[in-house]
Design an enzyme around this catalytic site. Structure first.
Site, short mmCIF file in Angstrom:
data_model
loop_
_atom_site.label_atom_id
_atom_site.label_comp_id
_atom_site.label_asym_id
_atom_site.label_seq_id
_atom_site.Cartn_x
_atom_site.Cartn_y
_atom_site.Cartn_z
N ASP A 102 0.94 -1.40 -0.01
CA ASP A 102 -0.03 0.08 0.14
C ASP A 102 0.57 1.36 0.20
OD1 ASP A 102 -2.33 -1.87 0.25
OD2 ASP A 102 -1.93 -1.77 2.56
N GLU A 108 -11.76 0.77 -2.56
CA GLU A 108 -10.83 1.49 -1.61
C GLU A 108 -9.90 2.08 -1.91
OE1 GLU A 108 -10.43 -2.44 0.41
OE2 GLU A 108 -8.60 -2.98 -1.01
#
Length: 524
Positions: free
Chosen positions: A15, A188
């Site tokens: 991420d 997301e």
């Protein structure tokens, strides 16, 4: 051709989020149940990175007590505004527990960073910050659509203004976008940018597994409506098949260099020995251009390659780190982590200078606790790791040694221990929470003084060795199955850790284990 190799940050650094400050670039990643939390990196050329430390490096910032594996700190975002760095992230309590969003600030990316500013009315995960031209700041994350989910894992991206002075969300929440295609799940990882009169919203869709992807929408108004790019997904590897060397590409953040080039950071995995991802999700870099107002990733190919042309920035290498940590410093090097937040001083680099001393704790690596453990990420498909240990167990409960850890239920431990009569070195395999000893050799630990331990991995083939004299290795066990250390067998989101541990396995103890060094070397 002047090229670079992906991933630019290997090992389970997932991420990625990036920001540029002048000619300097800063990047953060997830850290899950490990402490300190949120590793932060610095680069001047987007390819060569050095770790500055961690954003969350104090127990007052990060309470991971009881946090299950692959929970804890999820995707972080880093931004810079008015001489201040902001990092916003989600703390995930458990599988079904609360998702708590917070941010911290610093004037120096190396720290210290502030204690958390919690945002109790910010739902969802993967929050991001956007500073508009008028000085207003906005938070965005995902949530279930107010009208209800129309299909499994259906989420939307919401946004609300943040009063940075008082640390409060103000005004209404806006529903921005629920993705590019109907029934593509797990919307997301939002990031917003402003360019040429448009607000661009980049998100991740499809889940973080093989169907992961990057999609984009834009609007002339920050609150929408947002127009989905007809080329979506702008980046994915799900159509390349299970045998492609890079899979589950997604969760992107973008940056423009001072030379005007555009680059995208994203996560991805490198399966090996089959579809097994021991290294977890790593940080990849890929170029893109703007065409008709939309990004085109790696023009002419459209996917992330293991070898790619370098950015136009001058190459800037950092001093290489030695393969061997002799534990001569006052503090642990930044690549080392604990499992969950340490609450006592079980580790010392000063009790015996030049050694890492681990005090035995009753806690073990098989429970959701803070054991006597320090570890670092496996970063290579082929590697060797070794250490030397001085330890005399006082009971058959006391163990110390080298561990390869995927989670509490999947691991290999090379243990110095003792049975009823003798000192032993053994290899313990833990699968689905069940343990079995694969090999055991008698060793006179008190007389031997030093016990050398080594693991070599060639793909999914892991071999373990020990010695009582330097370099005079004895095979402990060969050809152990490395696939149990992959997320595809063990579950979760993280990659394999290699570390050192000491435990009294449920009993109190005043004993300790001393490690003279730890060496990690790629064999690629």
């Amino acid at each position: 051709m002047n090229t670079f190799r992906n991933p630019v940050i290997p090992g389970c650094y997932a991420d990625p989020s990036v920001c540029r400050v002048g000619e300097d670039y800063y990047l953060v990643t997830s850290s899950f149940e490990y402490f300190p939390g949120v590793p932060i990196f610095h680069s001047k050329d987007l390819v060569n990175w050095r770790q500055l430390g961690h954003v969350l490096d104090r127990p007052s910032q990060l309470n991971l007590d009881g946090t299950p594996c692959s929970k804890g700190i999820y995707a972080a975002t880093i931004r810079y505004h008015n001489s201040t760095f902001f990092m916003i992230t989600t703390f995930v309590e458990s599988v079904t527990g609360a998702r708590k969003n917070f941010y911290v600030t610093a004037t120096d990316p190396a720290g210290p960073w502030s204690d958390p500013v919690w945002l109790p009315d910010a739902p969802g995960i993967d929050p991001s910050l956007f500073f508009d031209d008028d000085g207003k700041c906005y938070v965005m994350a995902n949530r279930q659509p107010p009208g209800g989910q129309q299909y499994p894992k259906h989420m939307e991206i919401w946004m609300q203004e943040l009063d940075v002075t008082n640390g409060l969300l103000v005004g209404p929440k806006f529903s921005l976008w629920d993705g590019a295609l109907k029934f593509v799940h797990a919307q997301e990882g939002p990031h917003m940018y402003k360019l040429n009169g448009y607000y661009y919203l980049i998100i991740a869709e499809g889940g973080t597994g093989h169907t992961h992807s990057v999609t984009i929408a834009r609007s002339t108004s920050i609150t929408g409506p947002y127009e989905s790019c007809k080329r979506n997904p702008i980046l994915t590897h799900r159509h390349l098949g299970l045998n492609h060397p890079v899979t589950n590409i997604g969760h992107a953040d973008i940056v423009q260099t001072q030379d005007g080039e555009w680059w995208m950071f994203c996560l991805g995995s490198r399966p090996y020995g089959g579809y097994y991802r021991n290294l977890g999700r790593e940080t990849f870099l890929v170029p893109f251009i703007w065409e008709d107002g939309w990004p085109v990733i790696n023009p002419g190919k459209g996917y992330v390659e293991l070898e790619m042309p370098r950015p136009s920035l001058p190459e800037h290498r950092w001093p290489s780190k030695p393969a061997c940590d002799h534990f001569d410093a006052v503090n642990l090097a930044p690549e080392w982590n604990f499992i969950r937040t340490p609450r006592d001083s079980f580790m010392s680099l000063t009790d015996r200078p030049g050694h890492l001393r681990l005090k035995l704790k009753p806690e073990t690596t098989t429970d959701f606790v803070n054991p006597s453990f320090v570890g670092r990420r496996q970063q290579h498909i082929r590697f060797a790791a070794r250490t030397v240990l001085e330890f005399v167990p006082k009971s058959d409960k006391e163990t110390a040694g080298l561990i390869l850890l995927q989670n509490n239920d999947y691991q290999y431990r090379v243990e110095a221990a003792r049975n009823e009569k003798n000192g032993v070195v053994r290899l313990v395999q833990r699968v689905e929470g069940e343990e079995r000893t694969l090999a055991e050799h008698t060793v006179a630990l008190a007389e031997a003084g030093k016990l050398y331990l080594k693991v070599e991995a060639i793909g999914q083939d892991y071999c373990f060795y020990f010695a009582t004299q330097a370099e005079l290795w004895t095979t402990l066990f060969e050809h152990a199955d490395g696939t149990i250390l992959s997320v595809d067998v063990a579950g979760g989101f993280s990659g394999t850790y290699i570390g050192l541990f000491a435990s009294s396995n449920g009993e109190s103890s005043v004993n300790h284990a001393d490690f003279d060094y730890f060496e990690y070397m790629p064999l690629d």
